[in-house]
Write an enzyme that holds these catalytic residues in place. Structure first.
Site, PDB file in Angstrom:
ATOM      1  CD  GLU A  35      62.717  34.162  37.336  1.00 38.72           C
ATOM      2  OE1 GLU A  35      63.454  35.177  36.453  1.00 38.72           O
ATOM      3  OE2 GLU A  35      63.285  33.037  37.881  1.00 38.72           O
ATOM      4  N   GLY A  73      43.950  35.591  42.921  1.00 37.36           N
ATOM      5  CA  GLY A  73      43.303  36.622  42.221  1.00 37.36           C
ATOM      6  C   GLY A  73      43.248  37.177  41.008  1.00 37.36           C
ATOM      7  CB  THR A  74      45.876  37.894  39.025  1.00 38.12           C
ATOM      8  OG1 THR A  74      47.679  38.064  39.287  1.00 38.12           O
ATOM      9  CG2 THR A  74      47.014  38.352  37.534  1.00 38.12           C
ATOM     10  CB  ALA A  98      39.109  32.552  43.466  1.00 41.97           C
ATOM     11  CG  PHE A 101      40.368  36.066  46.374  1.00 45.06           C
ATOM     12  CD1 PHE A 101      40.502  34.017  47.481  1.00 45.06           C
ATOM     13  CD2 PHE A 101      41.192  36.027  45.616  1.00 45.06           C
ATOM     14  CE1 PHE A 101      41.578  33.371  46.625  1.00 45.06           C
ATOM     15  CE2 PHE A 101      41.690  35.270  44.546  1.00 45.06           C
ATOM     16  CZ  PHE A 101      42.713  33.383  46.039  1.00 45.06           C
ATOM     17  CG  HIS A 133      34.300  44.943  37.444  1.00 47.54           C
ATOM     18  ND1 HIS A 133      33.520  43.898  36.166  1.00 47.54           N
ATOM     19  CD2 HIS A 133      35.242  44.189  38.025  1.00 47.54           C
ATOM     20  CE1 HIS A 133      33.818  43.088  37.160  1.00 47.54           C
ATOM     21  NE2 HIS A 133      34.803  43.314  38.342  1.00 47.54           N
ATOM     22  CE  LYS A 137      37.854  42.643  35.851  1.00 45.21           C
ATOM     23  NZ  LYS A 137      38.172  42.233  36.480  1.00 45.21           N
TER      24      LYS A 137
END
Length: 239
Positions: A35, A73-74, A98, A101, A133, A137
């Site tokens: 914003e 993709g978040t 998604a 991706f 991961h 992450k």
């Protein structure tokens, strides 16, 4: 295309490189609140969102209200997903969310659904999911692991949900591991006393995720509505 990057961490920078190599222009890189930027002056064709969970909903819906389609993709914000869909439809915008991706992962999703349908009547097999991961992450389990679990549950009426680690007989256990320098490995295992069936997807770098996000953004050009990576794959296979 003129692309806005919402989230300019490692993934954002990889998307930037791939997008520019495919002839696109990055006109906005946002690491703070969207914003604070005048979106209408930038002639943005699409926004690609890999921001943090607490910023995702605001970033995505602000784009819709400024007539900017969004590829997101978040993960970790999906309690607000239906509200985001509603705002997208109200603003006559376009949206692809998604959990992953990567084009390879989305082929893996299709294999997972097919295998789950074949296994649903074989009661001697128990199913579990493991995901590994990198240490940075933020969410666990991964959005990809949750998608895999949801697909299996949809194919098997005896399964009611999933749980991290300890799960009841009617739930899928998900084991989430965090290790150094692992882009992402997902394993779905069906185990019985006589044998074991596994399907595995191993990411080698962020390149696959980033390429898929840019391809999804290209797919959204000129469209309105809610789409999935299955729509993107179908379009690719037809061409």
């Amino acid at each position: 295309m003129n692309i806005a990057l919402l989230g300019y961490g490692k993934m954002g920078k990889t998307i930037e490189e791939i997008a520019e190599n495919r002839g696109h222009k990055i006109v906005l890189k946002v690491s703070d609140d969207i914003e604070n930027h005048d979106l209408k002056e930038l002639d943005i064709d699409v926004a690609i969102d890999f921001s943090i969970p607490k910023a995702a909903f605001k970033n995505i819906t602000t784009c819709f209200k400024n007539n900017i389609p969004v590829v997101s993709g978040t993960t970790g914000w999906l309690e607000d997903y239906e509200k985001a869909r509603g705002i997208c439809e109200k603003e006559n915008s376009a949206f692809i969310y998604a959990s992953n991706f990567s084009l390879g992962v989305n082929v893996f999703f299709e294999l997972n659904k097919k295998l789950a349908g074949m296994m649903q009547g074989l009661d001697d097999y128990s199913v579990n999911i493991e995901e590994i991961h990198h240490l940075q992450k933020l969410d666990a389990p991964s959005g990809t692991a949750i998608t895999l679990a949801q697909q299996i549950i949809e194919e098997n009426s005896k399964l009611k949900g999933w749980q991290l680690e300890d799960a009841d007989d009617d739930e899928i256990p998900i084991n989430a591991k965090r290790e150094e320098n692992v882009p992402g490995t997902h394993t779905v295992t069906y185990d019985s006393e006589v044998d074991k069936i596994e399907i595995i997807h191993t990411a080698k770098s962020r390149q696959g995720f980033a390429l898929g996000a840019v391809v999804a953004a290209e797919y959204l050009q000129g469209k309105t509505g809610i789409f999935t990576m299955k729509d993107v794959l179908s379009d690719l296979f037809q061409n």
